[in-house]
Design a protein around this motif. Structure first.
Motif, PDB file in Angstrom:
ATOM      1  N   MET A   1       0.836  -1.183   0.000  1.00  0.00           N
ATOM      2  CA  MET A   1       0.000   0.000   0.000  1.00  0.00           C
ATOM      3  C   MET A   1       0.880   1.246   0.000  1.00  0.00           C
ATOM      4  O   MET A   1       1.862   1.313   0.715  1.00  0.00           O
ATOM      5  CB  MET A   1      -0.882  -0.022   1.242  1.00  0.00           C
ATOM      6  N   ALA A   2       0.500   2.211  -0.807  1.00  0.00           N
ATOM      7  CA  ALA A   2       1.259   3.453  -0.893  1.00  0.00           C
ATOM      8  C   ALA A   2       1.054   4.255   0.387  1.00  0.00           C
ATOM      9  O   ALA A   2      -0.009   4.232   0.983  1.00  0.00           O
ATOM     10  CB  ALA A   2       0.804   4.262  -2.099  1.00  0.00           C
ATOM     11  N   PHE A  21      -0.834   7.063  -6.404  1.00  0.00           N
ATOM     12  CA  PHE A  21      -2.128   6.405  -6.557  1.00  0.00           C
ATOM     13  C   PHE A  21      -2.054   5.408  -7.694  1.00  0.00           C
ATOM     14  O   PHE A  21      -1.419   5.665  -8.719  1.00  0.00           O
ATOM     15  CB  PHE A  21      -3.225   7.440  -6.863  1.00  0.00           C
ATOM     16  N   ASP A  22      -2.744   4.306  -7.520  1.00  0.00           N
ATOM     17  CA  ASP A  22      -2.862   3.297  -8.563  1.00  0.00           C
ATOM     18  C   ASP A  22      -4.047   3.684  -9.447  1.00  0.00           C
ATOM     19  O   ASP A  22      -5.077   3.013  -9.469  1.00  0.00           O
ATOM     20  CB  ASP A  22      -3.053   1.909  -7.938  1.00  0.00           C
ATOM     21  N   LEU A 111       3.128   8.506 -13.725  1.00  0.00           N
ATOM     22  CA  LEU A 111       4.252   7.612 -13.480  1.00  0.00           C
ATOM     23  C   LEU A 111       4.283   6.451 -14.471  1.00  0.00           C
ATOM     24  O   LEU A 111       5.190   5.618 -14.418  1.00  0.00           O
ATOM     25  CB  LEU A 111       4.189   7.061 -12.048  1.00  0.00           C
ATOM     26  N   GLY A 112       3.299   6.398 -15.364  1.00  0.00           N
ATOM     27  CA  GLY A 112       3.191   5.280 -16.299  1.00  0.00           C
ATOM     28  C   GLY A 112       2.509   4.096 -15.632  1.00  0.00           C
ATOM     29  O   GLY A 112       2.391   4.031 -14.406  1.00  0.00           O
ATOM     30  N   GLY A 113       2.042   3.188 -16.435  1.00  0.00           N
ATOM     31  CA  GLY A 113       1.402   1.991 -15.894  1.00  0.00           C
ATOM     32  C   GLY A 113       0.126   2.288 -15.125  1.00  0.00           C
ATOM     33  O   GLY A 113      -0.243   1.526 -14.231  1.00  0.00           O
ATOM     34  N   ALA A 150      -7.588   7.628  -2.306  1.00  0.00           N
ATOM     35  CA  ALA A 150      -7.100   6.367  -2.886  1.00  0.00           C
ATOM     36  C   ALA A 150      -8.232   5.344  -2.972  1.00  0.00           C
ATOM     37  O   ALA A 150      -8.382   4.660  -3.996  1.00  0.00           O
ATOM     38  CB  ALA A 150      -5.932   5.820  -2.061  1.00  0.00           C
ATOM     39  N   GLY A 151      -9.035   5.236  -1.936  1.00  0.00           N
ATOM     40  CA  GLY A 151     -10.161   4.312  -1.945  1.00  0.00           C
ATOM     41  C   GLY A 151     -11.197   4.683  -2.987  1.00  0.00           C
ATOM     42  O   GLY A 151     -11.734   3.819  -3.692  1.00  0.00           O
ATOM     43  N   LEU A 152     -11.479   5.985  -3.106  1.00  0.00           N
ATOM     44  CA  LEU A 152     -12.436   6.450  -4.112  1.00  0.00           C
ATOM     45  C   LEU A 152     -11.934   6.137  -5.520  1.00  0.00           C
ATOM     46  O   LEU A 152     -12.694   5.668  -6.371  1.00  0.00           O
ATOM     47  CB  LEU A 152     -12.680   7.961  -3.960  1.00  0.00           C
ATOM     48  N   LEU A 153     -10.651   6.375  -5.764  1.00  0.00           N
ATOM     49  CA  LEU A 153     -10.082   6.097  -7.089  1.00  0.00           C
ATOM     50  C   LEU A 153     -10.213   4.616  -7.434  1.00  0.00           C
ATOM     51  O   LEU A 153     -10.523   4.266  -8.579  1.00  0.00           O
ATOM     52  CB  LEU A 153      -8.621   6.553  -7.157  1.00  0.00           C
TER      53      LEU A 153
END
Length: 163
Positions: A1-2, A21-22, A111-113, A150-153
């Motif tokens: 986790m970030a 963020f992912d 950040l890519g990906g 982060a959770g919303l995303l």
């Protein structure tokens, strides 16, 4: 986790908060500028956040009101200077302390990906203003919303149709 990092060097009038963020940058930008989404993550979980106005364009204004369980309201407002998927620049003023305006620059780095780093640079008018906000217990209140973001995303990504 970030993890979210918060940097506040002694004697300086700024705070830097950063989190990865992912999620793709466009989605992070949308979550930072769409009033319906902002109301879901902005501020501590212990308050209800209402976005009264959010016109994310140069010269546009924003106003957010938070209400705690006791019915007390806390209002904030500002003016956008820039609002692009790469960078959001605005002013931030807590209405209970008029005249204490800070300048906020949010940089959204692709950040890519499908990952994005959000760096929030807050510049206060004085070291005293900055330290007063940090001593009021606001460090946790500055980090918690990014965890909620982060959770919303993740929810938004899961709800989006596959491309």
């Amino acid at each position: 986790m970030a993890e979210t990092s918060l940097t506040a060097e002694p004697g300086k009038q700024d705070v830097v908060i950063s989190r990865e963020f992912d999620a793709p940058r466009d989605l992070v930008f949308r979550a930072c500028t769409d009033p319906e989404l902002v109301s879901q993550w902005w501020g501590p979980e212990s308050v209800t956040t209402t976005v009264e106005k959010m016109d994310a364009r140069p010269g546009g204004t924003w106003r957010v009101v938070q209400r705690d369980a006791g019915g007390s309201d806390y209002a904030f407002h500002g003016v956008y200077h820039e609002a692009t998927p790469e960078r959001i620049v605005d002013t931030f003023e807590y209405e209970a302390m008029p005249g204490h305006v800070l300048l906020e620059t949010q940089t959204l780095e692709d950040l890519g990906g499908g990952r994005t780093r959000l760096t929030d640079h807050l510049i206060f008018q004085s070291v005293e203003d900055r330290d007063g906000m940090l001593q009021a217990g606001s460090q946790e209140e500055m980090i918690e919303p990014l965890e909620r973001l982060a959770g919303l995303l993740q929810s938004l990504k899961q709800a989006a149709p596959a491309r």
